[in-house]
Design an enzyme around this catalytic site. Sequence first.
Site: not given
Length: 424
Positions: A91, A381, A411
């Site tokens: 990510c 996301h 994160c």
Amino acid sequence: MSEIKKVCIIDGARIPFCRSGSKYMGLSNKELMSTALKALVKKLSLEGKAVGEVSLGAVSKHAADFSLARECAIESGLSFSTPAFDVQMACGTSLEAAILLGNKIALGQIDCAIAGGVDTNSDVPIEFSKKFSDRLLRLNGAKTMGQKLSVLKGFSPKELLPKLPAVKEARTGKSMGESCEDMAKRWQISRFEQDQLAFESHQKAEAAYQEGFFDDLITPCAGTKKDNIVRGDTSLEKLNKLRTAFDKSANGTLTAGNSSPLSDGASCIFLCSEEYAKENNLKVMAYLTYSQSAAVNYIDDEGLLMAPAYAVPKMLKNAGMTLQDFDFYEIHEAFSAQVLCTLKAWEDEAFCKEKLGLDSALGSIDRAKLNVKGGSVALGHPFAATGTRIVTSLAKMLDQKGSGKGLISICTAGGMGVTAILEK
């Protein structure tokens, strides 16, 4: 050694982030990323021009996309003389790409660059079983009919069952949601707190749309002009009624409503030195000044998504800043619980002393400064695209304010995290 150069953030572009399985069905990572890149190239009049380097990434991509960055760079209209490379850090991919390129600019190795990321869960690579893929490789190498028949001997139709990708940690077998549920229990984060943060994320995102904040940052794709995940009409009551998604017992707290949804999208940013900006009459939105990554033992010590809690204090020390020195905080909302666990850890004196080696707690932040234009729960996301989505929005907020500092915390899978500071 030459003087360290300042790293300028000039502008960014992205396509709408859309719920997987909706608007972008049938479109590839290359098509989505190229659309965002073309918009940035056009915005900055870079058609046919060479850029120092392009770095892009995707968490989930087909084997044919082994040179995704180079192909997208060519497709965007940049000069063929623009080198490009792929990077992947789950990510944190596109933020890490921006940091890598920013460091090259700071050292004078290049004078400008484009960083970005893309992901689509609507076009994921689906594998055969290992047994069948091995059989296909042997069949490809067989020369005679006899050899081919020998390879096919013992074949079972069960071998054709597809192996769908899963967002699970190889070492624990747990999904990110299951791991975050563990974190929520450990840090005693309530369902109400998570739903409240999710509700605020949607409200802020909708308000940002209404004020036109995203108008110059988002380029249409596949007939859509807006993230299709934002729910400005949601309410705490609606969120409270949703069933838990990972721990379905009475103790579960994470739901589809307080977690970021599976999303498709792409984003990118243009970085350069101050000299390049002046020579090309480019307005600087903000500067990328500090960064820090970290990793934790998520198997038997720390929560999977807690690495940013370690990265930020290291970065603050290097920058000579405190946690309260920022005008904006962009903490990636993989899950509402992850954000709340991180904030609670920084407020916890025992954690800060024992785990971070500090003399006292980092303290609290002003929640009014947190994800003020919405976060990943509301906006979506697409894994590798989130970093440069955040950088662009934060740089624009600092530019609108005219001065200030912004903190980015992301994160990632694998028990890692990547963080950065932007300043104006």
